[in-house]
Motif scaffolding. Structure first.
Motif, PDB file in Angstrom:
ATOM      1  N   THR A   1       0.859  -1.204   0.000  1.00 23.45           N
ATOM      2  CA  THR A   1       0.000   0.000   0.000  1.00 23.45           C
ATOM      3  C   THR A   1       0.886   1.242   0.000  1.00 23.45           C
ATOM      4  O   THR A   1       1.979   1.235   0.570  1.00 23.45           O
ATOM      5  N   ASP A   2       0.391   2.297  -0.633  1.00 14.30           N
ATOM      6  CA  ASP A   2       1.193   3.533  -0.681  1.00 14.30           C
ATOM      7  C   ASP A   2       1.032   4.329   0.618  1.00 14.30           C
ATOM      8  O   ASP A   2       0.339   3.887   1.548  1.00 14.30           O
ATOM      9  N   ASP A   3       1.633   5.501   0.671  1.00 14.57           N
ATOM     10  CA  ASP A   3       1.642   6.277   1.918  1.00 14.57           C
ATOM     11  C   ASP A   3       0.236   6.710   2.345  1.00 14.57           C
ATOM     12  O   ASP A   3       0.005   7.025   3.508  1.00 14.57           O
ATOM     13  N   ASP A   4      -0.700   6.722   1.376  1.00 17.27           N
ATOM     14  CA  ASP A   4      -2.098   7.075   1.723  1.00 17.27           C
ATOM     15  C   ASP A   4      -2.958   5.846   1.986  1.00 17.27           C
ATOM     16  O   ASP A   4      -4.174   5.952   2.130  1.00 17.27           O
ATOM     17  N   GLY A   5      -2.331   4.673   1.993  1.00 17.01           N
ATOM     18  CA  GLY A   5      -3.088   3.441   2.276  1.00 17.01           C
ATOM     19  C   GLY A   5      -3.755   2.816   1.062  1.00 17.01           C
ATOM     20  O   GLY A   5      -4.507   1.850   1.188  1.00 17.01           O
ATOM     21  N   ASN A   6      -3.480   3.370  -0.116  1.00 18.46           N
ATOM     22  CA  ASN A   6      -4.088   2.798  -1.328  1.00 18.46           C
ATOM     23  C   ASN A   6      -3.278   1.585  -1.802  1.00 18.46           C
ATOM     24  O   ASN A   6      -2.049   1.600  -1.721  1.00 18.46           O
TER      25      ASN A   6
ATOM     26  N   GLN B   1       2.886  -1.413   6.174  1.00 17.97           N
ATOM     27  CA  GLN B   1       2.829  -1.182   4.714  1.00 17.97           C
ATOM     28  C   GLN B   1       3.565  -2.262   3.921  1.00 17.97           C
ATOM     29  O   GLN B   1       3.310  -2.463   2.749  1.00 17.97           O
TER      30      GLN B   1
END
Ligand SMILES: Cc1cc2nc3c(=O)[nH]c(=O)nc-3n(C[C@H](O)[C@H](O)[C@H](O)COP(=O)(O)O)c2cc1C
Length: 210
Positions: free
Chosen positions: A113-118, A165
């Protein structure tokens, strides 16, 4: 065209140290691709040099990835250090027998997941490519890589305090092959078994609209 093993006259022919492991192909392949295989009998007295390890990590570093996200991360243990021991302890039992012979064990993680949780949809794909690239570089250095999916994922995440993450995907063993390595007869027999693959024809799905 009949399949045959190519490359024995090449200056890189040393890359397949066990002839039965040489890939049988319809057309010539680069010797590092045809000669690469996954041994368990590593030389227990071989230590990877700093430059060798650096070259493997550089090879992974320069792998392509979706939008250049570079989602791969590594935890590196050298035989004899505590990290190495902890990695062995957290493998499935069938991988505990031979991995202590490796020079280096690496936990391979992917940032899913990226830093925004996507979700990063291609993170595992990219991480697999990084290890494929590392494997070819290892071959160039006269080394072998043996990848493993048999690891205790949750335990490794906890033991190494890996951020949420990142997810451990595989452990890879790196070292020099030793034909006289101290492994069981059963594993030694597997070391000599020819490598097998589906045929190229079997890999091709047909387009029903053609
Ligand atoms: C994602 C992945 C997981 C694997 N897991 C294990 C494993 O847990 N233990 C093992 O001994 N080999 C494991 N292997 C090695 C495969 O069995 C091996 O690559 C395959 O049989 C083909 O043999 P070759 O690499 O010698 O061509 C794994 C390989 C990959 C790519």
């Amino acid at each position: 065209m009949p399949e045959r093993a190519w490359g024995f006259n090449s200056p890189l022919a040393h890359v397949s140290d066990v002839p039965s492991k040489q890939a049988s192909t319809a057309v010539p392949l680069h010797p590092h691709l045809a000669g690469r295989w996954s041994p368990r009998g590593f030389a227990r007295d071989y230590a990877l040099s700093d430059d060798e390890l650096q070259a493997l990590l550089e090879a992974a570093r320069w792998t392509p990835s979706c939008a250049n996200t570079q989602p791969w991360r590594f935890i590196v243990g050298h035989r004899g250090d505590a990290t190495f021991e902890r990695i062995v302890e957290n493998l499935k039992s069938y991988n505990k027998e031979w991995t202590p012979l490796a020079s280096v064990l690496m936990v391979v993680c992917a940032q899913l997941t990226d830093d925004d949780g996507n979700p990063q949809r291609w993170a595992e794909y990219d991480t697999g490519q990084a290890i494929a690239t590392m494997t070819v570089q290892a071959s160039e250095l006269g080394l072998h890589v043996h990848q493993m999916g048999g690891l205790e994922v949750e335990a490794i995440q906890e033991v190494f305090a890996i951020a949420e993450q990142f997810t451990p995907i595989t452990v890879v063993a790196v070292g020099r092959f030793d034909p006289d390595a101290d492994i069981s007869d059963k594993l030694a027999e597997r070391e000599r078994r020819p490598r097998e693959r589906l045929s190229v024809e079997e890999l091709l799905l047909t387009d029903p609209n053609r």
